[in-house]
Design a protein around this motif. Structure first.
Motif, PDB file in Angstrom:
ATOM      1  N   GLU A  33     -52.564 -56.490  52.644  1.00 45.41           N
ATOM      2  CA  GLU A  33     -53.111 -57.472  53.302  1.00 45.41           C
ATOM      3  C   GLU A  33     -54.308 -57.033  54.125  1.00 45.41           C
ATOM      4  O   GLU A  33     -55.475 -57.654  54.191  1.00 45.41           O
ATOM      5  CB  GLU A  33     -52.167 -58.109  54.300  1.00 45.41           C
ATOM      6  CG  GLU A  33     -51.017 -58.780  53.818  1.00 45.41           C
ATOM      7  CD  GLU A  33     -49.952 -58.040  53.381  1.00 45.41           C
ATOM      8  OE1 GLU A  33     -48.855 -58.323  52.818  1.00 45.41           O
ATOM      9  OE2 GLU A  33     -49.785 -56.769  53.805  1.00 45.41           O
ATOM     10  N   ARG A  37     -58.493 -58.176  53.333  1.00 48.94           N
ATOM     11  CA  ARG A  37     -59.239 -58.732  54.335  1.00 48.94           C
ATOM     12  C   ARG A  37     -60.670 -58.040  54.037  1.00 48.94           C
ATOM     13  O   ARG A  37     -61.682 -58.704  54.257  1.00 48.94           O
ATOM     14  CB  ARG A  37     -58.558 -58.407  55.381  1.00 48.94           C
ATOM     15  CG  ARG A  37     -59.090 -59.120  56.839  1.00 48.94           C
ATOM     16  CD  ARG A  37     -58.555 -58.666  58.079  1.00 48.94           C
ATOM     17  NE  ARG A  37     -57.344 -59.047  57.845  1.00 48.94           N
ATOM     18  CZ  ARG A  37     -56.276 -58.096  58.391  1.00 48.94           C
ATOM     19  NH1 ARG A  37     -56.557 -56.977  58.811  1.00 48.94           N
ATOM     20  NH2 ARG A  37     -55.023 -58.470  58.188  1.00 48.94           N
ATOM     21  N   ASP A  43     -57.578 -63.685  54.270  1.00 48.22           N
ATOM     22  CA  ASP A  43     -56.732 -63.347  55.270  1.00 48.22           C
ATOM     23  C   ASP A  43     -55.474 -63.746  55.317  1.00 48.22           C
ATOM     24  O   ASP A  43     -55.173 -65.072  55.266  1.00 48.22           O
ATOM     25  CB  ASP A  43     -57.421 -63.988  56.940  1.00 48.22           C
ATOM     26  CG  ASP A  43     -56.725 -63.502  58.043  1.00 48.22           C
ATOM     27  OD1 ASP A  43     -56.125 -62.443  57.721  1.00 48.22           O
ATOM     28  OD2 ASP A  43     -56.910 -63.794  59.056  1.00 48.22           O
ATOM     29  N   LEU A  44     -54.429 -62.949  54.993  1.00 47.52           N
ATOM     30  CA  LEU A  44     -52.961 -63.407  54.685  1.00 47.52           C
ATOM     31  C   LEU A  44     -52.069 -62.836  56.030  1.00 47.52           C
ATOM     32  O   LEU A  44     -52.506 -61.645  56.472  1.00 47.52           O
ATOM     33  CB  LEU A  44     -52.624 -62.591  53.579  1.00 47.52           C
ATOM     34  CG  LEU A  44     -53.003 -63.061  52.066  1.00 47.52           C
ATOM     35  CD1 LEU A  44     -52.487 -62.387  50.964  1.00 47.52           C
ATOM     36  CD2 LEU A  44     -53.177 -64.619  51.945  1.00 47.52           C
ATOM     37  N   ASP A  45     -51.078 -63.630  55.987  1.00 49.03           N
ATOM     38  CA  ASP A  45     -50.149 -63.098  57.278  1.00 49.03           C
ATOM     39  C   ASP A  45     -49.646 -61.639  56.659  1.00 49.03           C
ATOM     40  O   ASP A  45     -49.134 -61.656  55.470  1.00 49.03           O
ATOM     41  CB  ASP A  45     -49.039 -64.007  57.260  1.00 49.03           C
ATOM     42  CG  ASP A  45     -48.034 -64.430  55.963  1.00 49.03           C
ATOM     43  OD1 ASP A  45     -48.793 -64.777  55.092  1.00 49.03           O
ATOM     44  OD2 ASP A  45     -47.101 -64.054  56.107  1.00 49.03           O
ATOM     45  N   PRO A  46     -49.259 -60.778  57.458  1.00 55.94           N
ATOM     46  CA  PRO A  46     -48.789 -59.523  57.264  1.00 55.94           C
ATOM     47  C   PRO A  46     -47.388 -59.353  56.948  1.00 55.94           C
ATOM     48  O   PRO A  46     -46.702 -60.178  57.678  1.00 55.94           O
ATOM     49  CB  PRO A  46     -49.235 -58.528  58.470  1.00 55.94           C
ATOM     50  CG  PRO A  46     -49.224 -59.541  59.676  1.00 55.94           C
ATOM     51  CD  PRO A  46     -49.813 -60.765  59.035  1.00 55.94           C
ATOM     52  N   ARG A  47     -46.968 -58.851  55.803  1.00 58.06           N
ATOM     53  CA  ARG A  47     -45.731 -58.939  55.558  1.00 58.06           C
ATOM     54  C   ARG A  47     -45.070 -57.590  55.476  1.00 58.06           C
ATOM     55  O   ARG A  47     -44.012 -56.861  54.818  1.00 58.06           O
ATOM     56  CB  ARG A  47     -45.126 -59.260  54.155  1.00 58.06           C
ATOM     57  CG  ARG A  47     -45.533 -60.790  54.170  1.00 58.06           C
ATOM     58  CD  ARG A  47     -45.129 -61.451  52.753  1.00 58.06           C
ATOM     59  NE  ARG A  47     -45.576 -62.883  52.569  1.00 58.06           N
ATOM     60  CZ  ARG A  47     -45.602 -63.558  51.492  1.00 58.06           C
ATOM     61  NH1 ARG A  47     -45.288 -63.236  50.280  1.00 58.06           N
ATOM     62  NH2 ARG A  47     -45.956 -65.016  51.396  1.00 58.06           N
ATOM     63  N   ASP A  48     -45.878 -56.374  56.058  1.00 56.36           N
ATOM     64  CA  ASP A  48     -45.273 -55.058  56.086  1.00 56.36           C
ATOM     65  C   ASP A  48     -43.927 -54.977  56.727  1.00 56.36           C
ATOM     66  O   ASP A  48     -43.108 -54.067  56.057  1.00 56.36           O
ATOM     67  CB  ASP A  48     -46.296 -54.188  56.859  1.00 56.36           C
ATOM     68  CG  ASP A  48     -46.361 -54.749  58.434  1.00 56.36           C
ATOM     69  OD1 ASP A  48     -46.872 -55.846  58.600  1.00 56.36           O
ATOM     70  OD2 ASP A  48     -46.224 -53.851  59.305  1.00 56.36           O
ATOM     71  N   ASN A 232     -44.146 -55.198  45.330  1.00 55.62           N
ATOM     72  CA  ASN A 232     -45.023 -56.174  46.218  1.00 55.62           C
ATOM     73  C   ASN A 232     -45.383 -57.249  45.553  1.00 55.62           C
ATOM     74  O   ASN A 232     -46.229 -57.498  44.565  1.00 55.62           O
ATOM     75  CB  ASN A 232     -46.431 -55.400  46.641  1.00 55.62           C
ATOM     76  CG  ASN A 232     -47.190 -56.225  47.894  1.00 55.62           C
ATOM     77  OD1 ASN A 232     -47.190 -57.402  47.689  1.00 55.62           O
ATOM     78  ND2 ASN A 232     -47.621 -55.352  48.760  1.00 55.62           N
ATOM     79  N   ARG A 234     -47.440 -59.665  46.093  1.00 56.56           N
ATOM     80  CA  ARG A 234     -48.619 -59.923  45.924  1.00 56.56           C
ATOM     81  C   ARG A 234     -49.626 -59.090  45.366  1.00 56.56           C
ATOM     82  O   ARG A 234     -51.034 -59.589  45.441  1.00 56.56           O
ATOM     83  CB  ARG A 234     -49.109 -59.856  47.649  1.00 56.56           C
ATOM     84  CG  ARG A 234     -48.658 -61.084  48.653  1.00 56.56           C
ATOM     85  CD  ARG A 234     -48.809 -61.084  49.967  1.00 56.56           C
ATOM     86  NE  ARG A 234     -48.846 -62.311  50.808  1.00 56.56           N
ATOM     87  CZ  ARG A 234     -48.754 -62.461  52.035  1.00 56.56           C
ATOM     88  NH1 ARG A 234     -48.991 -61.362  52.808  1.00 56.56           N
ATOM     89  NH2 ARG A 234     -48.696 -63.495  52.661  1.00 56.56           N
TER      90      ARG A 234
END
Length: 275
Positions: A33, A37, A43-48, A232, A234
């Motif tokens: 993410e 950016r 801009d993606l919501d973080p998924r860490d 992942n 994404r």
């Protein structure tokens, strides 16, 4: 013989190595993410946190003694810094507090391998072996599990393993329904290696190949290749059933003699060349 079994419903597998049980994943792409950016203005919501929690859940469910990442632990190719380094630090520290962690160096990992050399067992781009040389009940020796990222040709000893696990390709399939809708799902590719492909490469490089260097050795039982889906979701990948898509690995698809494709839930789609 060494065994590698996918975890049903997950882009992960377990290798039973006799004295150790390893959880294998590929292409975590931590910091994706942040990279998107900076690179594309997306801009993606973080998924860490979700990725970290999923790894810990899998470690617990599989009772694994070690986590093995088959390359591309990180997303950005440069040395990690800022928010990306913080995400990698949190992931590595949380895992290594629980079990040892092995990283096979992928094309995105040169900076990671150097930055976290004290925390990780790092295997170079040509790959390595997990287990192996242990006698089974019949007195036969196992060749172990070969691990490589897949962006370079594996070392000869890796191809000599019973099973060779790799990432890099991010295989996925596009599935269509009767009314014209479609969806994309991650997939496994699995089947016997074409030993002659690796023998030809070794011969061209002038290397002595202990397992498949000689032409006649290509007739022996070849190792099984297991191409992992990306951990992942994404990170995109290679659509194996869409015209015009080319493979990323230098030894695919030719090095996979007659493999099948499987969805994460275990559904067999048949020969990957004809999905």
């Amino acid at each position: 013989m060494a065994r590698v079994e996918p975890v049903v419903g997950e882009p992960a597998a377990v290798a039973d190595l006799g004295d150790e049980r390893a959880l294998l994943v590929a292409d975590v792409h931590a910091g994706i993410e942040i990279g998107l950016r900076y690179e594309r203005g997306v801009d993606l919501d973080p998924r860490d946190g979700e990725r970290r929690d999923r790894i810990h859940r899998l470690l617990g469910e599989t009772d694994a003694d070690r986590l093995v990442v088959l390359g591309d632990l990180a997303h950005r190719i440069a040395a990690p810094e800022g928010d990306e380094r913080a995400e990698l630090t949190a992931l590595i520290e949380s895992v290594t507090e629980r079990v040892p962690m092995t990283l096979v160096e992928g094309n995105h990992d040169a900076g990671v391998a150097e930055a976290f050399a004290d925390d990780l067992d790092v295997v170079g781009p040509a790959g390595g072996i997990l287990g192996g040389a242990s006698a089974d009940g019949d007195g036969d020796e196992s060749g172990g599990v070969g691990i490589v990222h897949g962006h370079t040709w594996p070392a000869p000893e890796v191809v000599a393993a019973d099973v060779v696990c790799l990432g890099h390709e991010h295989p996925q399939v596009r599935l269509s329904d009767a009314v014209g809708g479609s969806r994309v799902e991650r997939a496994w590719l699995r089947g016997p290696a074409d030993a002659s492909v690796f023998a030809d490469h070794a011969s061209a490089e002038g290397d002595e190949h202990p397992a498949v260097g000689a032409r006649e050795a290509a007739a022996r039982d070849p190792p099984e290749l297991v191409v992992f889906p990306a951990f992942n979701e994404r990170s995109g990948g290679t659509w194996i059933n869409v015209d015009g898509q080319s493979f990323l690995s230098p030894f695919l698809p030719e090095g996979l003699a007659s493999g099948d494709a499987y969805l994460l839930d275990g559904t067999r789609l048949g020969a990957f060349r004809r999905v």
